[in-house]
Design a protein around this motif. Structure first.
Motif: not given
Length: 272
Positions: A224, A159-160, A165-166, A168, A162
């Motif tokens: 993306d 989940e970390a 990231a969206s 979040q 990149p």
């Protein structure tokens, strides 16, 4: 939840709705549950079939399990057998990420089975042999990490990335539910999936794209950038491809912009 048993797996799948059939293939670390929102959105117009792919969700391996059981050709044969079991001759096919790579393989190998093809955040694999070798090594290292450290440590690492990231921007309850689904997978299953159906071991399908004449919708999220570029390259090579770049979304478009995603599918399917 109905099941279908082959020589290598007992597949669990979900069926909902009424109308022409639409088969849904989830991504790595996912399951059929990832399509619940789309099944609700399109269930009045289509019969949606979502299955747990090998190594994911509730689909279970059978013993003894041959090495090739997780490969694309083997899983494609199982999916063809499932469609025959369900009495389905022509089906709309949608795949996301890993499921998109599998969907593209299915469309190229068995084009007569599909009415249309929808690929979300998908690719035809890696063109370069050296890049494939490097990716195999990366996937093997990740598979060993999953086996050694377990699901929680792996999901934290996954989940970390990149790439996600969206996500979040999503409400906390959506993120928690998505994470819980990932954690329900099993280390051994995900490791096998990486080793046998990862991007590195998949032969490149780029050169075969010009002969794919199925009506195809290529979906990517505008955040993306990598997969937006891949989608543009694919569209330029495919005779009947349409490109849909959805705003305010990253890699998991159907999760991040579910209403816009469902509307885009509904409109395209209705006009195809």
């Amino acid at each position: 939840m109905p099941t279908f048993t082959t020589s290598t797996h007992t597949y669990h799948y979900r069926v909902a709705g009424n109308g022409p059939p639409l088969l849904l293939l989830h991504g790595f670390t996912g399951s059929s549950n990832n399509w619940a929102g789309l099944m609700d959105a399109l269930g009045s117009e289509y019969t949606l079939i979502a299955l747990d792919l090998p190594g994911h969700g509730r689909t279970m391996d059978r013993d003894p399990l041959p090495d090739e059981a997780y490969t694309m050709p083997a899983v494609a044969r199982d999916i063809a057998a499932l469609l025959e079991h369900l009495g389905l001759a022509s089906v709309h096919l949608l795949g996301y990420s890993m499921g998109g790579r599998l969907a593209l393989y299915l469309a190229l190998k068995h084009p007569e089975r599909w009415s249309t093809l929808i690929l979300e955040s998908a690719s035809p694999g890696l063109r370069d042999a050296q890049a494939r070798e490097e990716r195999v090594a990366q996937d093997e290292a990740l598979a060993q990490f999953i086996e050694r450290e377990g699901m929680r440590a792996f999901v934290d690492r996954w989940e970390a990335l990149p790439l996600f990231a969206s996500q979040q921007q999503l409400p906390d309850e959506v993120c928690r539910a998505h994470r819980a689904g990932r954690l329900r997978n099993r280390p051994a299953g995900l490791a096998r999936s990486l080793r046998r159906m990862g991007t590195g071991v998949q032969p490149s399908l780029w050169e075969q794209l010009p002969r794919l004449t199925l009506p195809t919708l290529l979906i990517a999220g505008d955040l993306d950038h990598k997969f937006v570029g891949i989608a543009h390259e694919m569209a330029a090579l495919m005779p009947q491809a349409e490109l849909a770049i959805l705003p305010h979304a990253g890699h998991t478009v159907h999760l991040e912009q579910p209403e816009a995603y469902a509307q885009r599918l509904r409109r395209w399917l209705a006009n195809t």
